[in-house]
Scaffold this motif. Structure first.
Motif, PDB file in Angstrom:
ATOM      1  N   GLU B 161      45.946 -13.126 -27.938  1.00  0.00           N
ATOM      2  CA  GLU B 161      47.296 -12.778 -27.494  1.00  0.00           C
ATOM      3  C   GLU B 161      47.476 -11.275 -27.287  1.00  0.00           C
ATOM      4  O   GLU B 161      48.507 -10.707 -27.625  1.00  0.00           O
ATOM      5  CB  GLU B 161      48.339 -13.332 -28.471  1.00  0.00           C
ATOM      6  CG  GLU B 161      48.352 -14.847 -28.415  1.00  0.00           C
ATOM      7  CD  GLU B 161      49.141 -15.484 -29.533  1.00  0.00           C
ATOM      8  OE1 GLU B 161      49.481 -14.767 -30.489  1.00  0.00           O
ATOM      9  OE2 GLU B 161      49.399 -16.689 -29.434  1.00  0.00           O
ATOM     10  N   LEU B 162      46.417 -10.626 -26.779  1.00  0.00           N
ATOM     11  CA  LEU B 162      46.520  -9.202 -26.458  1.00  0.00           C
ATOM     12  C   LEU B 162      46.160  -8.954 -24.993  1.00  0.00           C
ATOM     13  O   LEU B 162      45.705  -7.877 -24.620  1.00  0.00           O
ATOM     14  CB  LEU B 162      45.590  -8.373 -27.353  1.00  0.00           C
ATOM     15  CG  LEU B 162      46.173  -7.956 -28.693  1.00  0.00           C
ATOM     16  CD1 LEU B 162      45.139  -7.162 -29.476  1.00  0.00           C
ATOM     17  CD2 LEU B 162      47.430  -7.126 -28.518  1.00  0.00           C
ATOM     18  N   GLY B 163      46.338  -9.983 -24.172  1.00  0.00           N
ATOM     19  CA  GLY B 163      45.972  -9.873 -22.769  1.00  0.00           C
ATOM     20  C   GLY B 163      46.637  -8.700 -22.067  1.00  0.00           C
ATOM     21  O   GLY B 163      46.069  -8.104 -21.164  1.00  0.00           O
ATOM     22  N   GLY B 164      47.819  -8.316 -22.535  1.00  0.00           N
ATOM     23  CA  GLY B 164      48.550  -7.245 -21.871  1.00  0.00           C
ATOM     24  C   GLY B 164      48.104  -5.848 -22.252  1.00  0.00           C
ATOM     25  O   GLY B 164      48.520  -4.866 -21.646  1.00  0.00           O
ATOM     26  N   ARG B 165      47.244  -5.733 -23.299  1.00  0.00           N
ATOM     27  CA  ARG B 165      46.874  -4.391 -23.760  1.00  0.00           C
ATOM     28  C   ARG B 165      45.429  -4.058 -23.417  1.00  0.00           C
ATOM     29  O   ARG B 165      44.794  -3.250 -24.106  1.00  0.00           O
ATOM     30  CB  ARG B 165      47.068  -4.265 -25.273  1.00  0.00           C
ATOM     31  CG  ARG B 165      48.468  -4.533 -25.780  1.00  0.00           C
ATOM     32  CD  ARG B 165      49.531  -3.620 -25.173  1.00  0.00           C
ATOM     33  NE  ARG B 165      49.208  -2.197 -25.222  1.00  0.00           N
ATOM     34  CZ  ARG B 165      49.579  -1.405 -26.207  1.00  0.00           C
ATOM     35  NH1 ARG B 165      50.270  -1.862 -27.217  1.00  0.00           N
ATOM     36  NH2 ARG B 165      49.254  -0.125 -26.172  1.00  0.00           N
TER      37      ARG B 165
END
Lengths: 678, 359
Positions: B161-165
């Motif tokens: 759940e860190l796809g955006g970073r």
């Protein structure tokens, strides 16, 4: 408790030493060989070294020639390239680099500074210096990195490597310049080699620290990710250590610049260091000041740009210039260079004429300010230098202090010191003994202190602080100084350094305390110390020479200017970093600000202050040889004279004694604080 | 005795790791039986530290095997021996039937690149690489093309759940986020065996709890074989299928959380586990028994991994029997409320309910 304080074993030893020195001093009145190292004991050490070193280096000369060609070919190319490149293109390129590495303001400063260099007529000479640096820095960085990596992977070699680094940094370059000249022949290679030797140590140290500080988890995670040894090193260890490695590059660049300029003394490269030197020799103050400014500018540019690259590695920090902008800018600079090549764009000698005119004004200023500086000079000479050099017994004459040394005066001095020492020693034996030594020293003067006493005191102190190894190192230095007939010169060196360190610590310490108390003062002082610290040592000679002419006092001023930064820095740092809760506790107990400073903050800042003292002594010693250029009578002068006579042995011997003093002082002051105290 | 038992992915027998001036010197006694207690005592006396002493266990495929102990008990050293970051002095280890002590450096690199992943307490992220590049690092080392490895790394980042970073540097991320990157990196090569060395110990309690939930979610999805190191007994009880308890380099008990809590091997283990609330650590599956055919209680079957405290409202409301989900193909399970109450009484301690009794 009213009785005498119990005397510890350590104090008993020191009291015994004091008694020994006292007896020797008295006896020295009757047999002078007790005072200075007897001339009969000297050995032809330098001559012997010459016999050994000269054939060795002559034999290695073919190898040296090959190296010289390997170094001088690229040097020639770079030099020709820099000479070809028209200055407007170079200034543009330098501004682009400054913009990329630091920022807009600094780019403007770079442009203005370089224009001034062009205007003063120093552009070709500055480019020659730059060519030397462009060869010496990459060499030192690559060799230093390799040596650091070797020492990192072979922990057994580490102590030897670190000892070698200490020697490389403390042994004055002039001292080993002659063998290098023998090896490489007359030319820039010898100077470059000396400069590389001097500037390798910071790279090695930073490589060791950087690689050593890579967190174990980074190494383990790379291993678990399946890294082979080469991948582990180049893709995990080196990138993680990179910020520290770049700090090393910055320090190496600054050391290299400093040395490249000093090495100009061997001449033949028409660089900016040579310009300063010849201007100083011709007593042309304007020209030497102008050339000195160019050096300072070069130093600031190189420092800020390499530091900027080290600090702003993060590719996503906002920058004034993008990579594409940089490429575009360089393209423009290249086009400009091609368009302008072949034309003589350098201004005539208007700048040089202006600098000559400056001579007259400077002379007026010097004459006008002479009374003030004469007072300064007299106070320090009569108040500090002469007493340390000649002692009370030497300087008490009607001519100097207005009274003669009669038996009555002697008796009074002896009686007063004895009474003071005993009175103080009743309650605090350590302080009493220290006072005893001080009054004895003040009586004889440092150079005339009985030599056996010097041996005994130094042996005891080094043994207690650093064990047999340190003691041996110190005694070897003293012994070599004695047998090579340099005892007097060595004592003069110690004397000059001691005076410089005293002044630096008194003045710098006060400035440091003031800076720690007031943020505003600190903000004013910091850029000044920063600039002083980036300036190559050579530059400090210029104002000193201008105001005080040739002489030992001028050398002292140059040394003080160079060595005053460490006490300011370390005292301020130490005071500012005293734990806040302890300061609060002190305040809560009702201390006055003065008591808070002396009884809480300074004792707590002791280790930092001690480190500052260490750094001051190192700086003063390294400046000794350079200050010798303006006339001293000590070891630095011996090194310098040996250089001018191409006497390899004498240079090596005198250099080694200076290195010895530096190494011993360094070890003594780095030893843990608890060792010497009771 | 050295061959791998059926179903065990990783097994080790009589492992010794000793720190000191000459650790190998004590183990050239091929053919003699080593008495672990006596040898450890002798090593300590002679200036050595037996960090791992005679460790033997098997980790079953798909199991979460937790090694637990206080700092200095040798648990981190043990996991480094299993991953061969440290070489052992004595004993045998096998992984998927391969003798781990005998593999060459090249083979070991290959095993690490494809079959093992490891997560570290202090993250071990490379500071100069972005989140995406860090996750792609193991794939880059084995020579995977840029596009392929970055696609895989992005997939792993989505998983934690860190796809955006993806473009962030480690220094710009919080501790919890950094450890998610560490987890994604260790999973990127799709390893069979997953080592986690105190992965959540450096995090705040609240984040730690979230990360444990996240970890259980991942494991339900991925079904890895896991060796998990922790010093936190509550964490061990929450996560473990089986726990190995270590003290002074030795493994003193191996068992399920319920076994360790309900029948501690010695007073040290008992003291160690004394503060654990049994109602939270004991799971429905630990107390459930096979139902007599035809007498299975009605109602939906409950998750056997849920702690028994989740049943308290129903028990208080008077329900006596619960159906518990059984493994596929196994007979139905039933849990008696009385069994839960027995555990709760034990949890309340020997003094509980004694006010009216004689003193």
């Amino acid at each position: 408790m009213t009785g005498p304080h119990p005397v510890s074993a350590q104090n008993r030893i020191w009291a015994g030493l004091l008694a020994l020195c006292l007896i020797l001093t008295v006896l020295a009145h009757f047999c002078p060989w007790l005072r200075n190292f007897p001339a009969g004991l000297t050995l032809p050490l330098a001559e012997g070294l010459n016999l050994a070193v000269t054939p060795l280096f002559e034999a290695a000369r073919p190898l040296g020639r090959i190296v010289a060609v390997l170094v001088e070919t690229p040097l020639g190319l770079i030099r020709a390239g820099l000479a070809w490149a028209p200055w407007p293109a170079m200034v543009l390129a330098a501004m682009l680099i400054a913009l990329r590495a630091v920022g807009r303001g600094f780019a403007l400063f770079t442009g203005a500074g370089l224009l001034a260099v062009v205007g003063m007529g120093y552009w070709p000479k500055a480019m020659n210096t730059l060519a030397l640096i462009l060869i010496s820095v990459p060499l030192a960085v690559v060799l230093g990195f390799a040596l650091g990596v070797l020492a990192f992977y072979r922990p057994r070699l580490r102590p030897a490597v670190i000892a070698a680094l200490d020697v490389m940094q403390t042994w004055p370059a002039f001292g080993y310049l002659i063998p290098l000249l023998l090896l490489f022949g007359f030319g820039p290679t010898a100077g470059l080699a000396a400069s590389v030797v001097f500037s390798i140590p910071p790279m090695v140290r930073n490589t060791l620290v950087g690689l050593g500080d890579v967190p174990p988890a980074v190494v383990e995670s790379a291993l678990m990710a399946g890294a082979r040894p080469g991948q582990l090193f180049w893709q995990a260890r080196v990138p993680t250590a990179l910020p520290q490695l770049l700090v090393g590059v910055n320090q190496t660049t600054m050391a290299s610049l400093s040395m490249v300029i000093i090495i100009a003394i061997i001449g033949g490269f028409n660089d900016i260091g040579w310009e300063v030197l010849s201007a100083m020799r011709a007593a042309e103050m304007g020209r030497s000041l102008g050339a000195g400014l160019v050096i300072v500018l070069l130093a600031i540019l190189l420092d800020r740009i390499t530091r900027g690259l080290a600090e702003r590695r993060d590719p996503r920090l906002p920058r004034s210039l993008s990579g594409r902008g940089l490429a575009f800018g360089f393209g423009a600079a290249l086009l400009l260079a091609l368009a302008l090549s072949g034309q003589d764009l350098l201004p005539g000698d208007a700048g040089q004429r202006a600098l000559r005119r400056l001579d007259g004004w400077l002379l007026e200023f010097v004459t006008w300010s002479a009374p003030f500086f004469a007072v300064l000079r007299n106070v320090i000479t009569w108040g500090v230098m002469l007493p340390l050099r000649l002692g009370f017994s030497g300087s008490a004459s009607p001519m100097v202090w207005g009274f003669a040394l009669t038996p009555g005066v002697t008796l009074a001095y002896a009686g007063a010191s004895a009474a003071l020492a005993l009175g103080l020693g009743w309650r605090r034996p350590g302080a009493g003994i220290a006072l005893g030594f001080a009054s004895l020293l003040f009586w004889t003067g440092l150079p005339n202190f009985p030599w056996i006493g010097v041996f005994a005191v130094i042996a005891t102190a080094t043994w207690r602080a650093g064990g047999a190894g340190l003691c041996l190192l110190a005694l070897s230095g003293l012994g070599i100084a004695g047998v090579s007939g340099l005892w007097g010169a060595m004592m003069q060196s110690i004397c000059l350094c001691a005076v410089a360190v005293l002044i630096c610590f008194a003045a710098g310490g006060a400035l440091g305390v003031a800076a720690a108390q007031s943020d505003r003062f600190s903000a004013v002082l910091r850029p000044v110390s920063d600039t002083l610290q980036t300036m190559p040592q050579f530059v400090f000679l210029i104002p000193a020479l201008m105001l005080f002419r040739v002489g030992e006092f001028t050398a002292l001023i140059a040394i003080v200017l160079y060595a005053i930064v460490p006490p300011i820095r370390y005292v301020e740092h130490g005071l500012r970093n005293v734990r806040a809760d302890l300061v609060e506790a002190g305040r809560q107990m009702g201390t006055t600000p003065w008591q808070l400073l002396w009884q809480v903050k300074l004792p707590l800042a002791r280790s930092s202050v001690r480190l500052g003292l260490n750094q001051t002594i190192m700086a003063a010693l390294s400046m000794l040889v350079i200050a010798a250029l303006v006339g001293t009578r000590e070891l630095g002068q011996q090194v310098y004279v040996a250089l001018s006579k191409a006497d390899a042995g004498a240079g090596l011997v005198a250099g080694w004694i200076i290195a010895c003093i530096a190494l011993v002082a360094d070890r003594m002051l780095r030893a843990p604080a608890g060792v010497q105290s009771e | 005795m050295t061959e791998t038992p059926a179903g065990a992915l990783l097994s080790c027998r009589n492992l010794w790791k000793v720190f000191g001036p000459r650790p190998g010197w004590y183990f050239d006694t091929a053919g003699y039986r080593i008495d672990p207690e006596a040898l450890a005592e002798r090593l300590r006396r002679e200036g050595h530290i037996p960090a791992v002493a005679d460790a033997s266990f098997d980790v079953q495929a798909g199991e979460i095997f937790v090694i637990m102990g206080l700092s200095g008990s040798g648990k981190s050293t043990l996991v480094r021996c299993l991953s061969r970051l440290l070489d052992v002095e004595h004993g045998s280890m096998s992984f998927e039937g391969v003798d781990l002590r005998a593999v060459s450096g090249r083979e070991l690199t290959e095993i690490r690149r494809r079959k093992m992943g490891m997560v570290f307490q202090s993250f071990g992220l490379l500071p100069h690489l972005t989140a995406l590049e860090n996750v792609a690092f193991p794939l880059k080392l084995r020579g995977m093309a840029r596009a392929a490895r970055e696609a895989r790394a992005q997939e792993m980042l989505e998983l934690v759940e860190l796809g955006g970073r993806a473009g962030a540097l480690p220094s710009e991320l919080s501790g919890g986020q950094q450890q998610r990157i560490g987890i994604a990196r260790s999973l990127a090569p799709d390893p069979d065996l997953w080592f986690l060395d105190e992965p959540f110990s450096a995090l705040d309690p609240l984040i730690r709890r979230q990360m444990q939930d996240e970890f259980l979610r991942l494991q339900r999805q991925l079904k890895k074989t896991i060796v998990f190191i922790t010093h936190d007994i509550m964490e061990a009880c929450r996560l473990a299928d089986r726990i190995a308890l270590m003290r002074g380099g030795r493994i003193i008990q191996i068992g399920t959380p319920a076994e360790i809590l309900l029948s501690p091997a010695d007073s040290y283990v008992a003291e160690f586990t004394a503060d654990v609330a049994l109602s939270r650590a004991i799971r429905l599956g630990d107390l459930a028994v096979t139902a007599v055919p035809g007498e299975a209680p009605a109602g939906p079957a409950l998750n056997p991994r849920a702690p028994i405290e989740t049943l308290l409202p129903e028990i208080a409301a008077g329900q006596k029997r619960f159906a518990v989900e059984a493994a596929p193909g196994q007979p139905a399970l039933v849990l008696e409320a009385e069994a839960v109450l027995a555990v709760l009484r034990r949890d309340a301690g020997p003094d509980a309910g004694c006010e009216s009794g004689p003193r």
